[in-house]
Design a protein around this motif. Sequence first.
Motif, PDB file in Angstrom:
ATOM      1  N   GLY A 156      23.119  78.528  40.381  1.00  0.00           N
ATOM      2  CA  GLY A 156      22.212  78.689  41.511  1.00  0.00           C
ATOM      3  C   GLY A 156      21.162  79.766  41.319  1.00  0.00           C
ATOM      4  N   VAL A 157      20.761  79.984  40.061  1.00  0.00           N
ATOM      5  CA  VAL A 157      19.725  80.976  39.754  1.00  0.00           C
ATOM      6  C   VAL A 157      18.474  80.232  39.275  1.00  0.00           C
ATOM      7  N   GLU A 158      17.346  80.495  39.930  1.00  0.00           N
ATOM      8  CA  GLU A 158      16.082  79.862  39.567  1.00  0.00           C
ATOM      9  C   GLU A 158      15.111  80.925  39.054  1.00  0.00           C
ATOM     10  N   PHE A 159      14.420  80.610  37.982  1.00  0.00           N
ATOM     11  CA  PHE A 159      13.403  81.502  37.431  1.00  0.00           C
ATOM     12  C   PHE A 159      12.022  80.971  37.802  1.00  0.00           C
ATOM     13  N   VAL A 160      11.138  81.883  38.190  1.00  0.00           N
ATOM     14  CA  VAL A 160       9.741  81.547  38.473  1.00  0.00           C
ATOM     15  C   VAL A 160       8.867  82.629  37.848  1.00  0.00           C
ATOM     16  N   GLY A 161       7.932  82.230  37.020  1.00  0.00           N
ATOM     17  CA  GLY A 161       6.992  83.178  36.451  1.00  0.00           C
ATOM     18  C   GLY A 161       5.797  83.362  37.376  1.00  0.00           C
ATOM     19  N   ILE A 162       5.161  84.501  37.254  1.00  0.00           N
ATOM     20  CA  ILE A 162       3.863  84.738  37.896  1.00  0.00           C
ATOM     21  C   ILE A 162       2.920  85.155  36.771  1.00  0.00           C
ATOM     22  N   ASN A 163       2.103  84.216  36.334  1.00  0.00           N
ATOM     23  CA  ASN A 163       1.174  84.472  35.238  1.00  0.00           C
ATOM     24  C   ASN A 163      -0.085  85.126  35.798  1.00  0.00           C
ATOM     25  N   THR A 164      -0.428  86.281  35.262  1.00  0.00           N
ATOM     26  CA  THR A 164      -1.572  87.007  35.809  1.00  0.00           C
ATOM     27  C   THR A 164      -2.485  87.531  34.710  1.00  0.00           C
ATOM     28  N   ARG A 165      -3.750  87.694  35.064  1.00  0.00           N
ATOM     29  CA  ARG A 165      -4.811  88.206  34.200  1.00  0.00           C
ATOM     30  C   ARG A 165      -5.154  87.289  33.030  1.00  0.00           C
ATOM     31  N   ASP A 166      -4.592  86.110  33.007  1.00  0.00           N
ATOM     32  CA  ASP A 166      -5.085  85.070  32.101  1.00  0.00           C
ATOM     33  C   ASP A 166      -6.161  84.312  32.868  1.00  0.00           C
ATOM     34  N   ARG A 167      -7.408  84.414  32.430  1.00  0.00           N
ATOM     35  CA  ARG A 167      -8.505  83.800  33.192  1.00  0.00           C
ATOM     36  C   ARG A 167      -8.464  82.278  33.134  1.00  0.00           C
ATOM     37  N   GLN A 168      -7.956  81.762  32.042  1.00  0.00           N
ATOM     38  CA  GLN A 168      -7.823  80.315  31.868  1.00  0.00           C
ATOM     39  C   GLN A 168      -6.339  79.982  31.657  1.00  0.00           C
ATOM     40  N   LYS A 169      -5.987  78.746  32.009  1.00  0.00           N
ATOM     41  CA  LYS A 169      -4.591  78.334  31.858  1.00  0.00           C
ATOM     42  C   LYS A 169      -4.195  78.079  30.413  1.00  0.00           C
ATOM     43  N   GLY A 170      -5.167  77.752  29.565  1.00  0.00           N
ATOM     44  CA  GLY A 170      -4.869  77.358  28.188  1.00  0.00           C
ATOM     45  C   GLY A 170      -3.968  78.316  27.432  1.00  0.00           C
ATOM     46  N   PRO A 171      -4.306  79.598  27.341  1.00  0.00           N
ATOM     47  CA  PRO A 171      -3.455  80.535  26.601  1.00  0.00           C
ATOM     48  C   PRO A 171      -2.053  80.657  27.205  1.00  0.00           C
ATOM     49  N   ALA A 172      -1.968  80.588  28.537  1.00  0.00           N
ATOM     50  CA  ALA A 172      -0.667  80.699  29.201  1.00  0.00           C
ATOM     51  C   ALA A 172       0.195  79.472  28.911  1.00  0.00           C
ATOM     52  N   LEU A 173      -0.416  78.293  28.932  1.00  0.00           N
ATOM     53  CA  LEU A 173       0.318  77.069  28.616  1.00  0.00           C
ATOM     54  C   LEU A 173       0.785  77.078  27.161  1.00  0.00           C
TER      55      LEU A 173
END
Length: 202
Positions: free
Chosen positions: A114-131
């Motif tokens: 019953g543990v869920e992980f959620v990221g908060i991606n910040t300061r990446d101006r575009q989604k590409g590098p984060a993906l």
Amino acid sequence: MSLSRAPRAALLTAVTVAGGLVLLTACGGGETGKSGGGDDSNFVTNTGGISTVAQGERRSTGELSGETLEGENLDVADLKGKIVVLNVWGSWCPPCRVEAPHFVKVSNELKPKGVEFVGINTRDRQKGPALAFEKDYDVDYPSLFDPAGKLLVNGFPKGTLAPQAIPSTVVLDREGKIAARSLMALNEKQLRKMIDPLIAEK
């Protein structure tokens, strides 16, 4: 005049010293028992750099909802009833890369509990590098896309254990209340130290 000046000089010196002691005491006292918001938050910082809040003194987050990196809508409030691990990260952040494999491992192992992980991606101006980051590290849990940090400002009320660094990790109990926070990159042992006590709570 020298006799009248001497007591006055001594008095000024005493006042200055006393003022300095008060100032030092106030600064030192503000380091514990207060979060970055400046209000009393009743937390205790352990030697491992993990801050925790007693079960009866926890506070809820603000709104933590938006679009994920994959373009889906996610509201953390919908996960109430589960323990939620919120990890603030950026693809440009070297410590985030160091901790990523540990987060993926613990996420996979604790999901059945019953543990869920959620990221908060910040300061990446575009989604590409984060993906690309998610692909490189096999991150299969969602991350809210928060390039300007609005969620970090609005999602954690003043006086709570708010993220203040990248990476930061905040763990919510089953009621959606802020229970623990770390302001450093974590390994598996440190991460479990934040989560395991909440799994054991009734």
